[in-house]
Design a protein around this motif. Structure first.
Motif, PDB file in Angstrom:
ATOM      1  N   PRO A  36      18.971  68.830  27.492  1.00 53.26           N
ATOM      2  CA  PRO A  36      19.955  68.319  26.527  1.00 53.26           C
ATOM      3  C   PRO A  36      19.370  67.273  25.569  1.00 53.26           C
ATOM      4  N   LEU A  37      18.433  66.473  26.048  1.00 49.22           N
ATOM      5  CA  LEU A  37      17.800  65.470  25.185  1.00 49.22           C
ATOM      6  C   LEU A  37      16.960  66.134  24.099  1.00 49.22           C
ATOM      7  N   ILE A  38      16.204  67.150  24.498  1.00 44.73           N
ATOM      8  CA  ILE A  38      15.364  67.874  23.540  1.00 44.73           C
ATOM      9  C   ILE A  38      16.234  68.673  22.582  1.00 44.73           C
ATOM     10  N   ASP A  39      17.323  69.259  23.090  1.00 46.43           N
ATOM     11  CA  ASP A  39      18.282  69.976  22.232  1.00 46.43           C
ATOM     12  C   ASP A  39      18.734  69.110  21.061  1.00 46.43           C
ATOM     13  N   GLY A  40      18.956  67.838  21.323  1.00 45.54           N
ATOM     14  CA  GLY A  40      19.404  66.926  20.289  1.00 45.54           C
ATOM     15  C   GLY A  40      18.343  66.592  19.260  1.00 45.54           C
ATOM     16  N   MET A  41      17.082  66.920  19.562  1.00 44.74           N
ATOM     17  CA  MET A  41      15.972  66.611  18.661  1.00 44.74           C
ATOM     18  C   MET A  41      15.553  67.809  17.815  1.00 44.74           C
ATOM     19  N   VAL A  42      15.759  69.011  18.325  1.00 43.81           N
ATOM     20  CA  VAL A  42      15.276  70.232  17.670  1.00 43.81           C
ATOM     21  C   VAL A  42      16.388  70.827  16.820  1.00 43.81           C
ATOM     22  N   SER A  43      16.132  70.943  15.518  1.00 47.61           N
ATOM     23  CA  SER A  43      17.135  71.538  14.640  1.00 47.61           C
ATOM     24  C   SER A  43      16.834  73.016  14.353  1.00 47.61           C
ATOM     25  N   GLU A  44      15.571  73.400  14.492  1.00 46.86           N
ATOM     26  CA  GLU A  44      15.184  74.794  14.269  1.00 46.86           C
ATOM     27  C   GLU A  44      13.998  75.097  15.167  1.00 46.86           C
ATOM     28  N   GLY A  45      14.048  76.224  15.848  1.00 46.45           N
ATOM     29  CA  GLY A  45      12.986  76.598  16.762  1.00 46.45           C
ATOM     30  C   GLY A  45      13.552  77.411  17.899  1.00 46.45           C
ATOM     31  N   ALA A  46      12.937  77.284  19.070  1.00 46.59           N
ATOM     32  CA  ALA A  46      13.393  78.026  20.240  1.00 46.59           C
ATOM     33  C   ALA A  46      12.889  77.332  21.502  1.00 46.59           C
ATOM     34  N   MET A  47      13.556  77.631  22.616  1.00 45.33           N
ATOM     35  CA  MET A  47      13.101  77.168  23.930  1.00 45.33           C
ATOM     36  C   MET A  47      13.185  78.328  24.899  1.00 45.33           C
ATOM     37  N   THR A  48      12.230  78.388  25.814  1.00 41.66           N
ATOM     38  CA  THR A  48      12.278  79.365  26.898  1.00 41.66           C
ATOM     39  C   THR A  48      12.094  78.626  28.211  1.00 41.66           C
ATOM     40  N   LEU A  49      12.571  79.237  29.274  1.00 40.82           N
ATOM     41  CA  LEU A  49      12.508  78.620  30.588  1.00 40.82           C
ATOM     42  C   LEU A  49      12.108  79.686  31.598  1.00 40.82           C
ATOM     43  N   GLU A  50      11.125  79.367  32.445  1.00 43.34           N
ATOM     44  CA  GLU A  50      10.663  80.296  33.476  1.00 43.34           C
ATOM     45  C   GLU A  50      10.535  79.567  34.804  1.00 43.34           C
ATOM     46  N   ARG A  51      10.863  80.264  35.879  1.00 47.49           N
ATOM     47  CA  ARG A  51      10.600  79.728  37.214  1.00 47.49           C
ATOM     48  C   ARG A  51       9.105  79.949  37.492  1.00 47.49           C
ATOM     49  N   ILE A  52       8.473  78.936  38.051  1.00 46.13           N
ATOM     50  CA  ILE A  52       7.038  79.015  38.328  1.00 46.13           C
ATOM     51  C   ILE A  52       6.714  78.388  39.677  1.00 46.13           C
ATOM     52  N   GLU A  53       5.514  78.618  40.114  1.00 43.69           N
ATOM     53  CA  GLU A  53       4.913  77.900  41.239  1.00 43.69           C
ATOM     54  C   GLU A  53       3.763  77.105  40.634  1.00 43.69           C
ATOM     55  N   TYR A  54       3.701  75.803  40.940  1.00 39.61           N
ATOM     56  CA  TYR A  54       2.625  74.993  40.378  1.00 39.61           C
ATOM     57  C   TYR A  54       2.064  74.024  41.409  1.00 39.61           C
ATOM     58  N   ARG A  55       0.857  73.587  41.150  1.00 36.34           N
ATOM     59  CA  ARG A  55       0.166  72.630  42.005  1.00 36.34           C
ATOM     60  C   ARG A  55      -0.379  71.539  41.100  1.00 36.34           C
ATOM     61  N   ARG A  56      -0.135  70.294  41.467  1.00 38.14           N
ATOM     62  CA  ARG A  56      -0.665  69.158  40.698  1.00 38.14           C
ATOM     63  C   ARG A  56      -1.926  68.644  41.365  1.00 38.14           C
ATOM     64  N   TYR A  57      -2.925  68.350  40.531  1.00 38.35           N
ATOM     65  CA  TYR A  57      -4.141  67.710  41.010  1.00 38.35           C
ATOM     66  C   TYR A  57      -4.136  66.289  40.464  1.00 38.35           C
ATOM     67  N   LEU A  58      -4.091  65.316  41.333  1.00 30.94           N
ATOM     68  CA  LEU A  58      -4.023  63.913  40.917  1.00 30.94           C
ATOM     69  C   LEU A  58      -5.295  63.197  41.353  1.00 30.94           C
ATOM     70  N   PRO A  59      -5.683  62.163  40.605  1.00 34.47           N
ATOM     71  CA  PRO A  59      -6.825  61.352  41.043  1.00 34.47           C
ATOM     72  C   PRO A  59      -6.530  60.779  42.440  1.00 34.47           C
ATOM     73  N   ARG A  60      -7.544  60.567  43.204  1.00 31.97           N
ATOM     74  CA  ARG A  60      -7.372  60.100  44.585  1.00 31.97           C
ATOM     75  C   ARG A  60      -6.669  58.752  44.670  1.00 31.97           C
ATOM     76  N   ASN A  61      -6.768  57.921  43.624  1.00 30.41           N
ATOM     77  CA  ASN A  61      -6.167  56.584  43.684  1.00 30.41           C
ATOM     78  C   ASN A  61      -4.733  56.553  43.152  1.00 30.41           C
ATOM     79  N   VAL A  62      -4.137  57.718  42.903  1.00 30.01           N
ATOM     80  CA  VAL A  62      -2.748  57.786  42.420  1.00 30.01           C
ATOM     81  C   VAL A  62      -1.873  58.279  43.566  1.00 30.01           C
ATOM     82  N   GLU A  63      -0.763  57.572  43.797  1.00 32.82           N
ATOM     83  CA  GLU A  63       0.158  57.991  44.854  1.00 32.82           C
ATOM     84  C   GLU A  63       0.795  59.323  44.529  1.00 32.82           C
ATOM     85  N   ARG A  64       1.024  60.117  45.538  1.00 32.36           N
ATOM     86  CA  ARG A  64       1.625  61.449  45.343  1.00 32.36           C
ATOM     87  C   ARG A  64       3.102  61.391  45.577  1.00 32.36           C
TER      88      ARG A  64
END
Length: 114
Positions: free
Chosen positions: A86-114
């Motif tokens: 909804p926040l992005i909707d309020g910013m975009v006056s022309e364009g498109a958005m798509t949404l997909e379900r995904i599986e993802y894995r984050r790789y973080l530096p060792r000194n960053v809390e997960r």
């Protein structure tokens, strides 16, 4: 190693000339995403494309007035994406958005809390 998480991939298609409060729209969207702690986002500049007006925009070596396609890809949980749309909707006056379900894995530096 972390496991894959179920999430969503939000794609936002806008034009290079699109603006939000006097600055490029894609900059404003990325700032919004960072402020809301999104897991990840990337911006890609297209070399050719067209939108609702069916006017083809092409990257040319000596073209200064181009309006190339911009793609912003956002990865996070379904809940986080749902709060941002909804926040992005309020910013975009022309364009498109798509949404997909995904599986993802984050790789973080060792000194960053997960």
């Amino acid at each position: 190693m972390t496991e894959f998480c179920t999430g969503q991939l939000l794609r936002i298609f806008v034009g290079e000339r699109d603006a939000w409060h006097g600055r490029p729209l894609h900059f404003a969207i990325v700032d919004l995403l960072k402020k809301h702690g999104v897991a990840g986002a990337s911006v890609f500049r297209g070399i050719e494309g067209f939108g609702s007006h069916h006017e083809i925009h092409v990257a040319k070596v000596f073209s200064f007035g181009s309006d190339l396609p911009i793609l912003i890809e956002v990865v996070d949980t379904e809940e986080k994406i749902a709060t941002l749309v909804p926040l992005i909707d309020g910013m975009v006056s022309e364009g498109a958005m798509t949404l997909e379900r995904i599986e993802y894995r984050r790789y973080l530096p060792r000194n960053v809390e997960r």
